[in-house]
Design a protein around this motif. Structure first.
Motif, PDB file in Angstrom:
ATOM      1  N   GLN A 120       0.862  -1.110  -0.100  1.00  0.00           N
ATOM      2  CA  GLN A 120       0.044  -0.027  -0.091  1.00  0.00           C
ATOM      3  C   GLN A 120       1.036   1.305  -0.089  1.00  0.00           C
ATOM      4  O   GLN A 120       1.986   1.234   0.817  1.00  0.00           O
ATOM      5  CB  GLN A 120      -0.927   0.108   1.324  1.00  0.00           C
ATOM      6  N   TRP A 152       6.260  -0.910   7.863  1.00  0.00           N
ATOM      7  CA  TRP A 152       6.162   0.659   7.199  1.00  0.00           C
ATOM      8  C   TRP A 152       7.517   0.971   6.685  1.00  0.00           C
ATOM      9  O   TRP A 152       8.477   0.937   7.638  1.00  0.00           O
ATOM     10  CB  TRP A 152       5.704   1.762   8.027  1.00  0.00           C
ATOM     11  N   GLY A 153       7.812   1.601   5.740  1.00  0.00           N
ATOM     12  CA  GLY A 153       8.762   2.432   5.508  1.00  0.00           C
ATOM     13  C   GLY A 153       8.945   3.621   6.281  1.00  0.00           C
ATOM     14  O   GLY A 153       8.074   4.171   6.894  1.00  0.00           O
ATOM     15  N   ALA A 154       9.950   4.298   6.103  1.00  0.00           N
ATOM     16  CA  ALA A 154      10.432   5.587   6.908  1.00  0.00           C
ATOM     17  C   ALA A 154       9.724   6.734   6.369  1.00  0.00           C
ATOM     18  O   ALA A 154       9.664   7.884   6.975  1.00  0.00           O
ATOM     19  CB  ALA A 154      11.917   5.946   7.007  1.00  0.00           C
ATOM     20  N   PHE A 190       4.289   7.249   2.315  1.00  0.00           N
ATOM     21  CA  PHE A 190       4.694   5.988   2.966  1.00  0.00           C
ATOM     22  C   PHE A 190       4.143   4.754   2.036  1.00  0.00           C
ATOM     23  O   PHE A 190       3.107   4.830   1.596  1.00  0.00           O
ATOM     24  CB  PHE A 190       3.959   5.709   4.368  1.00  0.00           C
ATOM     25  N   PRO A 231      -0.337  17.318   5.914  1.00  0.00           N
ATOM     26  CA  PRO A 231       0.181  18.301   6.924  1.00  0.00           C
ATOM     27  C   PRO A 231      -0.720  18.152   8.234  1.00  0.00           C
ATOM     28  O   PRO A 231      -0.223  18.347   9.441  1.00  0.00           O
ATOM     29  CB  PRO A 231       0.146  19.618   6.316  1.00  0.00           C
ATOM     30  N   TRP A 232      -1.999  17.773   8.201  1.00  0.00           N
ATOM     31  CA  TRP A 232      -2.708  17.668   9.332  1.00  0.00           C
ATOM     32  C   TRP A 232      -2.527  16.207  10.039  1.00  0.00           C
ATOM     33  O   TRP A 232      -3.406  16.007  11.019  1.00  0.00           O
ATOM     34  CB  TRP A 232      -4.239  17.868   9.079  1.00  0.00           C
ATOM     35  N   GLY A 233      -2.115  15.434   9.566  1.00  0.00           N
ATOM     36  CA  GLY A 233      -1.856  14.174  10.099  1.00  0.00           C
ATOM     37  C   GLY A 233      -2.650  12.894   9.882  1.00  0.00           C
ATOM     38  O   GLY A 233      -2.325  11.882   9.975  1.00  0.00           O
ATOM     39  N   GLN A 234      -3.456  13.175   8.541  1.00  0.00           N
ATOM     40  CA  GLN A 234      -4.414  12.089   8.184  1.00  0.00           C
ATOM     41  C   GLN A 234      -3.510  11.303   7.291  1.00  0.00           C
ATOM     42  O   GLN A 234      -3.053  11.818   6.208  1.00  0.00           O
ATOM     43  CB  GLN A 234      -5.478  12.559   7.580  1.00  0.00           C
ATOM     44  N   LEU A 235      -3.713   9.929   7.140  1.00  0.00           N
ATOM     45  CA  LEU A 235      -3.046   9.058   6.103  1.00  0.00           C
ATOM     46  C   LEU A 235      -4.137   8.662   5.285  1.00  0.00           C
ATOM     47  O   LEU A 235      -5.251   8.207   5.619  1.00  0.00           O
ATOM     48  CB  LEU A 235      -2.492   7.836   7.040  1.00  0.00           C
ATOM     49  N   PHE A 238       0.560   5.211   0.956  1.00  0.00           N
ATOM     50  CA  PHE A 238      -0.367   6.373   1.738  1.00  0.00           C
ATOM     51  C   PHE A 238       0.410   7.694   1.618  1.00  0.00           C
ATOM     52  O   PHE A 238       1.514   7.961   1.371  1.00  0.00           O
ATOM     53  CB  PHE A 238      -0.237   6.128   3.194  1.00  0.00           C
ATOM     54  N   ARG A 241      -4.741  13.767  17.933  1.00  0.00           N
ATOM     55  CA  ARG A 241      -3.414  14.457  18.284  1.00  0.00           C
ATOM     56  C   ARG A 241      -3.437  14.621  19.768  1.00  0.00           C
ATOM     57  O   ARG A 241      -4.232  15.635  20.084  1.00  0.00           O
ATOM     58  CB  ARG A 241      -3.324  15.758  17.496  1.00  0.00           C
ATOM     59  N   PHE A 261      -2.913   3.796  -3.274  1.00  0.00           N
ATOM     60  CA  PHE A 261      -2.901   2.324  -3.849  1.00  0.00           C
ATOM     61  C   PHE A 261      -2.797   1.252  -2.930  1.00  0.00           C
ATOM     62  O   PHE A 261      -1.977   1.438  -2.186  1.00  0.00           O
ATOM     63  CB  PHE A 261      -1.741   2.519  -4.986  1.00  0.00           C
ATOM     64  N   GLN A 288       0.233  11.080   3.795  1.00  0.00           N
ATOM     65  CA  GLN A 288      -0.021  11.772   5.007  1.00  0.00           C
ATOM     66  C   GLN A 288      -0.062  13.258   5.041  1.00  0.00           C
ATOM     67  O   GLN A 288       1.056  13.757   4.717  1.00  0.00           O
ATOM     68  CB  GLN A 288       0.977  11.321   6.252  1.00  0.00           C
ATOM     69  N   MET A 342       0.308  11.072  17.800  1.00  0.00           N
ATOM     70  CA  MET A 342      -1.010  10.794  17.084  1.00  0.00           C
ATOM     71  C   MET A 342      -1.212   9.525  17.085  1.00  0.00           C
ATOM     72  O   MET A 342      -0.388   8.730  17.013  1.00  0.00           O
ATOM     73  CB  MET A 342      -0.497  11.250  15.412  1.00  0.00           C
ATOM     74  N   PHE A 349      -7.578   4.434   7.129  1.00  0.00           N
ATOM     75  CA  PHE A 349      -7.340   5.309   8.404  1.00  0.00           C
ATOM     76  C   PHE A 349      -8.264   6.118   8.735  1.00  0.00           C
ATOM     77  O   PHE A 349      -8.591   6.977   7.659  1.00  0.00           O
ATOM     78  CB  PHE A 349      -5.850   5.824   8.330  1.00  0.00           C
ATOM     79  N   GLY A 350      -8.493   6.468   9.898  1.00  0.00           N
ATOM     80  CA  GLY A 350      -9.268   7.665  10.356  1.00  0.00           C
ATOM     81  C   GLY A 350      -8.252   8.805  10.561  1.00  0.00           C
ATOM     82  O   GLY A 350      -6.999   8.734  10.370  1.00  0.00           O
ATOM     83  N   PRO A 351      -9.031   9.806  10.919  1.00  0.00           N
ATOM     84  CA  PRO A 351      -8.215  11.295  10.612  1.00  0.00           C
ATOM     85  C   PRO A 351      -7.124  11.665  11.766  1.00  0.00           C
ATOM     86  O   PRO A 351      -6.447  12.208  12.092  1.00  0.00           O
ATOM     87  CB  PRO A 351      -9.306  12.392  11.136  1.00  0.00           C
ATOM     88  N   ASN A 356      -5.287   6.634   1.701  1.00  0.00           N
ATOM     89  CA  ASN A 356      -4.964   5.552   0.826  1.00  0.00           C
ATOM     90  C   ASN A 356      -4.737   6.176  -0.509  1.00  0.00           C
ATOM     91  O   ASN A 356      -5.488   6.720  -1.112  1.00  0.00           O
ATOM     92  CB  ASN A 356      -5.923   4.460   0.788  1.00  0.00           C
TER      93      ASN A 356
END
Lengths: 110, 115
Positions: free
Chosen positions: A33, A100-102, A86, A39-43, A35, B111, A47, A37, B89, B106-108, A45
């Protein structure tokens, strides 16, 4: 266990440029997969691509499972593409979990 | 499009206090995951549920963290007492079977800042 390496670690581009992000993994996988991410932290999807090529708008991904790598292409970059990308693969003993990769940190300048 | 819901989105708490996070997975997703992510790093799995059962909690600091998914749908992650090092997070994900494997959504995130 399986190792996942991403390159480059950081990438700074001007808006409109194209980019290629790479993910290498140390063992055969049946799932990969990508992903984003934001700037607000949401991952988010991008592919699910265990093999072959997929495209979604300006983004496309190719996984060559036999050579143990995957590439994520971003064309005509926009500032909203900024963030961390990621890739993640399952370990050999589980299809549920992800290693996970870095990540690659991408900054698109206007 | 169905999404994973989490609340709260942000939480500030003092050390030694209790804090709880809630997650509602995508309908029909039997597998639920809680992750912790430190800024600049990839997510670290804390606990994984299959329906209401814990599949893997080997990385969960059980002296202060607990997680439950009583009816096999939504889930709660609790920290008591919170420590400064818990600032991170907290991400919830759910998955379904896609071919021979499981694609995670994933969800949001929540934090957490511990002061």
């Amino acid at each position: 266990g399986i190792q996942v390496e991403q390159s480059p670690p950081d990438l700074i581009l001007q808006e409109g440029a194209n980019s290629t992000l790479r993910c290498n993994f140390s063992d055969s996988v049946n799932n990969l997969q990508w992903f984003h991410q934001n700037p607000w932290g949401q991952l988010i999807n991008l592919f699910y691509i265990p093999s072959g090529t997929k495209q979604n708008g300006r983004l496309s991904a190719t996984t060559v499972a036999t050579e143990r790598y995957s590439l994520l292409y971003i064309s005509s970059s926009q500032t909203t593409d900024s963030g961390v990308y990621f890739c993640a693969v399952p370990p050999g003993d589980s299809n549920y979990q992800l290693i996970w990769g870095a990540g690659t940190k991408l900054i698109i300048k206007p | 499009e169905a999404e994973v819901a989490q609340s709260p989105r942000y939480k500030i708490t003092e050390k030694s206090q209790a804090v709880a996070f809630w997650c509602d997975p995508i309908s029909g997703h039997a597998t639920l995951y809680w992750y912790r992510q430190i800024l600049g790093q990839g997510p670290e799995l804390l606990v994984q549920f299959q329906d209401e059962s814990v599949v893997d909690d080997s990385q969960l600091p059980k002296d202060r963290f607990s997680a439950e998914r009583l009816k096999g749908v939504d889930s709660t992650l609790k920290i008591q007492p919170a420590e400064l090092g818990d600032s991170a997070m907290y991400l919830c994900a759910s998955s379904y079977r896609a071919g021979g494997s499981y694609e995670q959504y994933f969800g949001p995130g929540t934090r957490l800042t511990v002061t």
